[in-house]
Design a protein around this motif. Structure first.
Motif, short mmCIF file in Angstrom:
data_model
loop_
_atom_site.label_atom_id
_atom_site.label_comp_id
_atom_site.label_asym_id
_atom_site.label_seq_id
_atom_site.Cartn_x
_atom_site.Cartn_y
_atom_site.Cartn_z
N THR A 149 0.83 -1.22 0.00
CA THR A 149 0.00 0.00 0.00
C THR A 149 0.86 1.27 0.00
O THR A 149 0.36 2.35 -0.27
CB THR A 149 -0.94 0.02 1.23
OG1 THR A 149 -0.14 -0.20 2.40
CG2 THR A 149 -1.99 -1.04 1.16
N GLY A 150 2.14 1.12 0.32
CA GLY A 150 3.05 2.27 0.30
C GLY A 150 2.95 3.14 1.54
O GLY A 150 3.49 4.25 1.58
N GLY A 151 2.25 2.68 2.55
CA GLY A 151 2.14 3.46 3.80
C GLY A 151 0.86 3.09 4.52
O GLY A 151 0.04 2.31 4.02
N PHE A 152 0.67 3.70 5.70
CA PHE A 152 -0.51 3.38 6.52
C PHE A 152 -1.67 4.31 6.13
O PHE A 152 -2.12 5.14 6.92
CB PHE A 152 -0.16 3.50 8.01
CG PHE A 152 0.91 2.54 8.46
CD1 PHE A 152 0.66 1.18 8.55
CD2 PHE A 152 2.18 2.99 8.79
CE1 PHE A 152 1.65 0.28 8.95
CE2 PHE A 152 3.17 2.11 9.20
CZ PHE A 152 2.91 0.75 9.27
N TYR A 153 -2.11 4.19 4.88
CA TYR A 153 -3.13 5.11 4.36
C TYR A 153 -4.53 4.52 4.41
O TYR A 153 -4.70 3.30 4.39
CB TYR A 153 -2.81 5.48 2.91
CG TYR A 153 -1.44 6.07 2.72
CD1 TYR A 153 -1.05 7.21 3.42
CD2 TYR A 153 -0.53 5.48 1.85
CE1 TYR A 153 0.21 7.75 3.26
CE2 TYR A 153 0.74 6.01 1.67
CZ TYR A 153 1.11 7.14 2.38
OH TYR A 153 2.36 7.65 2.23
N LYS A 154 -5.51 5.44 4.40
CA LYS A 154 -6.91 5.03 4.31
C LYS A 154 -7.12 4.21 3.03
O LYS A 154 -6.58 4.57 1.97
CB LYS A 154 -7.78 6.29 4.29
CG LYS A 154 -9.24 6.02 4.45
CD LYS A 154 -9.98 7.37 4.50
CE LYS A 154 -11.14 7.30 5.44
NZ LYS A 154 -11.76 8.57 5.70
#
Ligand code: KIV
Length: 259
Positions: A149-154
């Motif tokens: 996801t490339g990060g802790f994103y919504k």
């Protein structure tokens, strides 16, 4: 009275909201249990909260087992669920059964939580349930996939992504899970999933329409130095703890302790 898995269905049918907290050791487990949490999750967030890793990925099965055993000693009433760490269940069903089995046999867990719901993971969940191991699902932001996801994103912001998450949730219910965590997705999507499923949805950063809510206890207590955008602090124990520890150091140096 001690919480059992079958109560979750009754609570959903009666629209009784479920409160979930995480725990990573004996004291955090006692605090969550005595606060009246219905379910205590030994979340793999302990990799970041208690062990100082940047992500949940490095956590091993042995480390999780060690923490889960400590939590078990502190939980008297809540249902205790343990996260299976990254790469302790993804390779094949036999590995998942061994990992989940050791959490039940050695740590006294009453269920395990697995991330993801695409067909392969749902098949693994089905195998666990058929072997007598209760399963909790986890969709939306799945921290074990942080590099995808490339990060802790919504997650689930586009109609396609939202539909994918809904389909995963349906697959998890069909696999026999008793509950599912919905992490960091739009509130409207969480509402649709909650209304579609007959199993309990537990939201975190997923709005007010879920059957229950979970927060990481370190965030609730204000212990962490980083706070997710959706997690309010209910106390400021980090600041208070530093102040108390500093007072002790000052008292020792100024000969005010011991008196
Ligand atoms: O690891 C964890 O603490 C979790 C919760 C955030 C649901 O999975």
């Amino acid at each position: 009275m001690a919480v059992r898995i079958n109560q979750f269905l009754t609570w959903k049918q009666q629209s009784q909201t479920v409160a979930v907290l995480t725990a990573w050791d004996f004291i955090s487990a006692q605090m969550a249990d005595q606060a009246g949490a219905d379910l205590i999750l030994v979340g793999d967030s302990l990799a970041m909260v208690a062990l100082g890793y940047d992500t949940t990925l490095p956590l091993t099965l042995e480390e999780m087992l060690h923490h889960a055993k400590a939590v078990r000693r502190g939980v008297k009433n809540a249902l205790m669920v343990v996260d299976l760490p990254f790469l302790s269940y993804q390779v094949d069903t036999a590995e998942a059964l061994r990992s989940a089995g050791c959490m039940l046999k050695q740590a006294g867990a009453q269920a395990v939580k697995l991330e993801g719901g695409y067909p392969r993971m749902a098949a693994t969940m089905k195998a666990l349930v058929e072997s007598g191991i209760p399963v909790m699902g986890h969709v939306g932001l799945t921290p074990q996939s942080v590099h995808l996801t490339g990060g802790f994103y919504k997650q689930g912001k586009s109609p396609e992504a939202a539909d994918r998450i809904l389909q995963e949730a349906i697959a998890i219910e069909k696999a026999g899970a008793f509950a599912i965590v919905l992490e960091h997705i739009p509130a409207e999507l969480a509402q649709v999933i909650t209304e579609t499923l007959t199993i309990t949805t537990i939201g975190i950063g997923a709005g007010p329409h879920c059957d229950g809510q979970v927060l990481v206890t370190a965030d609730v207590l204000g212990l962490s130095d980083w706070q997710p955008p959706f997690a309010p602090r209910y106390a400021n124990l980090r600041e208070q703890g530093i102040a108390a520890a500093k007072q002790f150091c000052d008292d020792v140096r100024s000969h005010n302790f011991p008196k």
